[in-house]
Scaffold this motif. Sequence first.
Motif: not given
Length: 155
Positions: A107-128
């Motif tokens: 899933g890291y691959v999917i999270a990193m493909l669009p400019l790391f958006l899926g990783i940065i999502w941690v900063a904004f998600d209520p459950r991190k």
Amino acid sequence: MQDNEFEYVGFWPRVGATIIDVIIIMIITVPLLVAIYGKSYFFADETPLIAGWADFLISWVFPAVATILFWLHKQATPGKMAISARVVDAQTGNSLTVGQSIGRYFGYVIAMLPLFLGIIWVAFDPRKQGWHDKLAGTVVIRLKNRGPIPVKFGS
């Protein structure tokens, strides 16, 4: 384990944990790659994505297997252990299954493909949760009060 004892681990502590993990992986893999392929492996003008079977095993298979085994047996990689964090099932708080661990890793691959958006999502998600967490049904948690005694100021 009670819910109110734990907190979700945010973006910056997880970045720090990742840096620790990358350094450890590099300490293991770089000398092996240099021993097999020489220093030119890192400095060649046209380096292929995979230089050979040894490269594939050392650079791709070893990190995946090591990470998945750490999640299964310790609930954390060394970097997450350093920040007192654990990766657990989002519904039960139990250890990950083999399927969740494999799904989370890829899933890291999917999270990193669009400019790391899926990783940065941690900063904004209520459950991190990053996208890799959401895909695998996992959360990263740690105890709220990790110190030996609470901090008190004054008399």
